[in-house]
Write a protein that holds these residues in place. Structure first.
Motif, PDB file in Angstrom:
ATOM      1  N   ASP A   1       0.804  -1.235   0.000  1.00  0.00           N
ATOM      2  CA  ASP A   1       0.000   0.000   0.000  1.00  0.00           C
ATOM      3  C   ASP A   1       0.829   1.274   0.000  1.00  0.00           C
ATOM      4  O   ASP A   1       0.316   2.347  -0.312  1.00  0.00           O
ATOM      5  N   GLY A   2       2.084   1.171   0.396  1.00  0.00           N
ATOM      6  CA  GLY A   2       2.912   2.378   0.430  1.00  0.00           C
ATOM      7  C   GLY A   2       4.356   2.004   0.705  1.00  0.00           C
ATOM      8  O   GLY A   2       4.651   0.896   1.167  1.00  0.00           O
ATOM      9  N   LEU A   3       5.253   2.945   0.402  1.00  0.00           N
ATOM     10  CA  LEU A   3       6.684   2.703   0.600  1.00  0.00           C
ATOM     11  C   LEU A   3       7.229   3.699   1.611  1.00  0.00           C
ATOM     12  O   LEU A   3       6.901   4.892   1.561  1.00  0.00           O
ATOM     13  N   LEU A   4       8.040   3.193   2.533  1.00  0.00           N
ATOM     14  CA  LEU A   4       8.795   4.072   3.425  1.00  0.00           C
ATOM     15  C   LEU A   4      10.227   4.075   2.932  1.00  0.00           C
ATOM     16  O   LEU A   4      10.742   3.037   2.500  1.00  0.00           O
ATOM     17  N   LEU A   5      10.868   5.232   2.997  1.00  0.00           N
ATOM     18  CA  LEU A   5      12.248   5.323   2.537  1.00  0.00           C
ATOM     19  C   LEU A   5      13.078   6.015   3.610  1.00  0.00           C
ATOM     20  O   LEU A   5      12.747   7.120   4.048  1.00  0.00           O
ATOM     21  N   GLY A   6      14.154   5.346   4.044  1.00  0.00           N
ATOM     22  CA  GLY A   6      15.015   5.958   5.041  1.00  0.00           C
ATOM     23  C   GLY A   6      15.783   4.900   5.798  1.00  0.00           C
ATOM     24  O   GLY A   6      15.698   3.716   5.494  1.00  0.00           O
ATOM     25  N   GLY A   7      16.562   5.359   6.763  1.00  0.00           N
ATOM     26  CA  GLY A   7      17.349   4.430   7.561  1.00  0.00           C
ATOM     27  C   GLY A   7      18.056   5.159   8.678  1.00  0.00           C
ATOM     28  O   GLY A   7      18.055   6.393   8.720  1.00  0.00           O
ATOM     29  N   SER A   8      18.650   4.398   9.585  1.00  0.00           N
ATOM     30  CA  SER A   8      19.305   5.005  10.747  1.00  0.00           C
ATOM     31  C   SER A   8      20.522   5.828  10.342  1.00  0.00           C
ATOM     32  O   SER A   8      20.823   6.841  10.958  1.00  0.00           O
ATOM     33  N   LEU A   9      21.231   5.415   9.320  1.00  0.00           N
ATOM     34  CA  LEU A   9      22.437   6.142   8.934  1.00  0.00           C
ATOM     35  C   LEU A   9      22.209   6.902   7.631  1.00  0.00           C
ATOM     36  O   LEU A   9      21.741   7.995   7.603  1.00  0.00           O
ATOM     37  N   MET A  10      22.466   6.329   6.544  1.00  0.00           N
ATOM     38  CA  MET A  10      22.375   6.840   5.183  1.00  0.00           C
ATOM     39  C   MET A  10      23.724   7.319   4.667  1.00  0.00           C
ATOM     40  O   MET A  10      24.174   8.431   4.944  1.00  0.00           O
ATOM     41  N   PHE A  11      24.316   6.431   3.911  1.00  0.00           N
ATOM     42  CA  PHE A  11      25.627   6.700   3.327  1.00  0.00           C
ATOM     43  C   PHE A  11      25.508   7.331   1.940  1.00  0.00           C
ATOM     44  O   PHE A  11      26.456   7.858   1.414  1.00  0.00           O
ATOM     45  N   THR A  12      24.310   7.233   1.356  1.00  0.00           N
ATOM     46  CA  THR A  12      24.170   7.723  -0.019  1.00  0.00           C
ATOM     47  C   THR A  12      23.987   9.239  -0.056  1.00  0.00           C
ATOM     48  O   THR A  12      23.465   9.840   0.882  1.00  0.00           O
ATOM     49  N   HIS A  13      24.420   9.853  -1.129  1.00  0.00           N
ATOM     50  CA  HIS A  13      24.215  11.294  -1.294  1.00  0.00           C
ATOM     51  C   HIS A  13      23.253  11.546  -2.452  1.00  0.00           C
ATOM     52  O   HIS A  13      23.132  12.647  -2.948  1.00  0.00           O
ATOM     53  N   ILE A  14      22.570  10.475  -2.901  1.00  0.00           N
ATOM     54  CA  ILE A  14      21.711  10.619  -4.086  1.00  0.00           C
ATOM     55  C   ILE A  14      20.236  10.433  -3.715  1.00  0.00           C
ATOM     56  O   ILE A  14      19.466   9.854  -4.457  1.00  0.00           O
ATOM     57  N   PHE A  15      19.855  10.937  -2.548  1.00  0.00           N
ATOM     58  CA  PHE A  15      18.499  10.731  -2.032  1.00  0.00           C
ATOM     59  C   PHE A  15      17.439  11.223  -3.028  1.00  0.00           C
ATOM     60  O   PHE A  15      16.496  10.506  -3.341  1.00  0.00           O
ATOM     61  N   ASP A  16      17.608  12.450  -3.534  1.00  0.00           N
ATOM     62  CA  ASP A  16      16.629  13.006  -4.481  1.00  0.00           C
ATOM     63  C   ASP A  16      16.506  12.125  -5.725  1.00  0.00           C
ATOM     64  O   ASP A  16      15.389  11.817  -6.173  1.00  0.00           O
ATOM     65  N   ASP A  17      17.645  11.739  -6.277  1.00  0.00           N
ATOM     66  CA  ASP A  17      17.611  10.917  -7.501  1.00  0.00           C
ATOM     67  C   ASP A  17      16.960   9.571  -7.234  1.00  0.00           C
ATOM     68  O   ASP A  17      16.224   9.044  -8.067  1.00  0.00           O
ATOM     69  N   LEU A  18      17.243   9.019  -6.065  1.00  0.00           N
ATOM     70  CA  LEU A  18      16.639   7.729  -5.707  1.00  0.00           C
ATOM     71  C   LEU A  18      15.115   7.865  -5.647  1.00  0.00           C
ATOM     72  O   LEU A  18      14.377   7.026  -6.189  1.00  0.00           O
ATOM     73  N   ILE A  19      14.639   8.908  -5.029  1.00  0.00           N
ATOM     74  CA  ILE A  19      13.188   9.116  -4.919  1.00  0.00           C
ATOM     75  C   ILE A  19      12.572   9.315  -6.301  1.00  0.00           C
ATOM     76  O   ILE A  19      11.538   8.722  -6.629  1.00  0.00           O
ATOM     77  N   LYS A  20      13.228  10.110  -7.132  1.00  0.00           N
ATOM     78  CA  LYS A  20      12.695  10.319  -8.490  1.00  0.00           C
ATOM     79  C   LYS A  20      12.645   8.994  -9.236  1.00  0.00           C
ATOM     80  O   LYS A  20      11.664   8.698  -9.936  1.00  0.00           O
TER      81      LYS A  20
END
Ligand code: 1GP
Length: 247
Positions: free
Chosen positions: A45-64
């Motif tokens: 029904d829906g997606l959650l995106l995130g995590g305790s750390l986050m090593f990536t710098h491409i968050f916007d591109d990933l969401i797009k």
């Protein structure tokens, strides 16, 4: 329609909703996009995106990228204020109310608020409660807080009541990603008996039957992360969706 209203509608129509957590640190961008596509074809029904750390710098591109592959609502589930994007549909605006670390109750929220406003991102005020899970999870360690003891559902209820009185809109009962033990049904049932906020339950849920027990106890939304990231199996995702949807 706002994402919060969409979530309430899902709960109304299906009895409970199934949310899959995509942690950018645990997969490549292509794997995350493919997982989102499979989820949207398998009853999620829906997606959650995130995590305790986050090593990536491409968050916007990933969401797009995810949004081109899946029509599901994409909700940021932030480990910190570094996980913000105007391209998401909403953000769970979390306050870690089970802890006594002021930074995670209000400090990080203050840093994020002006950015969220400027992004015009829908913020869903959510009381985040860590429940003891048999091991020290990333959320516990990084937030430097103690979880609520498993045998103390009354403490969970009092926190949930406070969240309701403060005007928060959801409760997230969290055992922690990769928890040995998921949130006990007694905590879910007790909170649902004494408060009326929708309850999200996640952390350490590995089998559809386990998810069904949380829904029977009163959970409005079930979150799985690890079990799907490790298996990426359409049949397993569908089995979770079927066990969570009671209508
Ligand atoms: C963690 O509740 C989520 O915040 C999901 O946990 O990865 O253990 O399913 P799992």
């Amino acid at each position: 329609m706002k994402v919060y209203e969409q979530l309430l509608q899902i709960r109304e129509e299906k009895g409970a909703g199934y949310l899959v957590l995509i942690d950018p640190d645990k997969q490549s961008m292509q794997e995350a996009i493919e997982l989102a596509r499979v989820c949207s074809e398998s009853g999620v029904d829906g997606l959650l995106l995130g995590g305790s750390l986050m090593f990536t710098h491409i968050f916007d591109d990933l969401i797009k990228g995810i949004k081109t592959a899946s029509p599901l609502p994409l909700i940021i589930f932030p480990g910190s204020t570094r996980q913000l994007s105007p391209y998401a549909n909403a953000i769970l605006y979390l306050s870690l109310i089970s802890g006594r670390n002021a930074y995670y109750i209000i400090g990080d929220q203050v840093l994020a608020a002006p950015i969220i406003k400027s992004m015009n991102l829908e913020a869903i005020s959510t009381a985040y409660m860590l429940i003891e899970s048999g091991n020290i999870t990333s959320a516990q360690f990084l937030s430097d807080t103690r979880p609520i003891p498993r045998e103390k559902p009354d403490i969970s209820v009092a926190h949930a009541m406070a969240a309701e009185l403060l005007g928060m809109r959801m409760i997230y009962l969290e055992a922690g990603s990769g928890a040995h033990l998921s949130v006990p049904e007694e905590h879910i049932a007790a909170i649902c008996r004494y408060t009326s906020l929708p309850v999200i339950v996640g952390g350490g849920i590995r089998a559809p039957e386990e998810a069904a027990r949380k829904v029977a106890a009163g959970a409005s939304f079930i979150v799985t992360g690890n079990v799907i990231e490790k298996n990426r199996d359409r049949a397993l995702i569908s089995a979770f969706a079927d066990s969570i949807h009671t209508r």
